[in-house]
Design an enzyme around this catalytic site. Sequence first.
Site, PDB file in Angstrom:
ATOM      1  N   SER A 242       0.687  -1.306  -0.071  1.00 15.68           N
ATOM      2  CA  SER A 242       0.074   0.113  -0.087  1.00 15.68           C
ATOM      3  C   SER A 242       0.876   1.358  -0.007  1.00 15.68           C
ATOM      4  CB  SER A 242      -1.084  -0.058   1.314  1.00 15.68           C
ATOM      5  OG  SER A 242      -2.079   0.804   1.188  1.00 15.68           O
TER       6      SER A 242
ATOM      7  N   GLU B 106      -7.391  -0.860 -10.648  1.00 15.71           N
ATOM      8  CA  GLU B 106      -8.355  -1.516 -11.988  1.00 15.71           C
ATOM      9  C   GLU B 106      -7.482  -1.747 -13.248  1.00 15.71           C
ATOM     10  OE1 GLU B 106     -11.170   1.548 -12.592  1.00 15.71           O
ATOM     11  OE2 GLU B 106     -11.985   1.390 -10.503  1.00 15.71           O
TER      12      GLU B 106
ATOM     13  N   HIS C 271      -7.437  -5.637  -0.328  1.00 20.62           N
ATOM     14  CA  HIS C 271      -6.373  -4.694  -0.113  1.00 20.62           C
ATOM     15  C   HIS C 271      -5.260  -5.323   0.735  1.00 20.62           C
ATOM     16  CE1 HIS C 271      -3.943  -1.306  -0.560  1.00 20.62           C
ATOM     17  NE2 HIS C 271      -4.023  -0.839   0.813  1.00 20.62           N
TER      18      HIS C 271
END
Length: 270
Positions: A104, A224, A248
Amino acid sequence: MTSSSTFLYGANVRANGIRQHYLRYGGKGPALILVPGITSPAPTWGFVAERLGQQYDTYVLDVRGRGLSETVPGMDYSLAACAQDVGAFAQALGLKDYILVGHSMGGRIGALVAANHAEGLSRLVMVDPPVSGPGRRAYPSKIDWYVDSIRLMTAGEPWERLRDFSPTWTDEEVRLRGEWLHTCNEDAIVQSYNEFHTTDMHVHLPQIKVPTMLMVAGKGGVIEAKDIEEIQQLVPGIKVDHVPKAGHMIPWDDLEGFFDSLNTFLPTKV
C-alpha cells in the site's frame, strides 16, 4: 521466542537524520526490506516476516511517525522523506542487492526509492499501492477510517472496538492492531493520506530500472485494469500478478495467495 521462530531482535539505527526502528528476522540469505502501509507498525507484519525470514535476511521498518521510529512535532512526514529514510536505512546497515517489498503506502514509497534512492536495490515489489493522484479517482478508503480507529486506541478503548473496522480479521489480528495503533501519529497518517491525492506516483515510474513486480488484490478496488495498463507502459517489463481472493490487506485475507504471488518473482521461494 520459540525455537521455530525466525525473529532475531528489534533495534534502532540513525539514518537520514532520524531514529529508525526495525525488526529483524532470519539473518541469512539475501537482504529484504519490508515497508508496511499507512497505519501498520512493524509488529503487525510479524506473521509475514516470520516466513520471509526462512529464506531472507528480513528487515521490517517502522515508517517515521509509526511504531517505535522517531516522531516529533513538525516532522516532515512526506512520502519523499519516507523514501529517503529507506535509502539511508539500507546504506546505514550496509545492505547490498536488497529486495524491497512495500504494501500500500509502502508500495508508493518503494517506487520513490527505486526511482530516486536505488543504491543497493536489486528488486522491487509493490503490493497494491494507491494509484490515486491529481486528476485521478480517489483512494477508496476514507481518512475517517484511519483517524477514528487511532483515536479509539489512543484513548485506551478495548481492542474489540476495532472489530467493525476490520470485520474479516481474526481476533488475534485485530488485537495486535489495537495494541500498536496508538503509536501511529495522526499528523503523519493525515499527511500520507493527503499525499495519495496531491502527488502522482506515476511521474516517478519511468525512472525505475530494477526488476519490478506489481501485486494486485483481486477484491481490493485500489487498482483497476486501466491502471495496470498505464503502469505497464511506464515500467516496461514489469511483472503483474493478481491475488484473486484477497482484498487490499492481501496477507490478512489470503496469506498463501500472497506468498504464491510473491514466489513468482522472488529469486528464492518462501
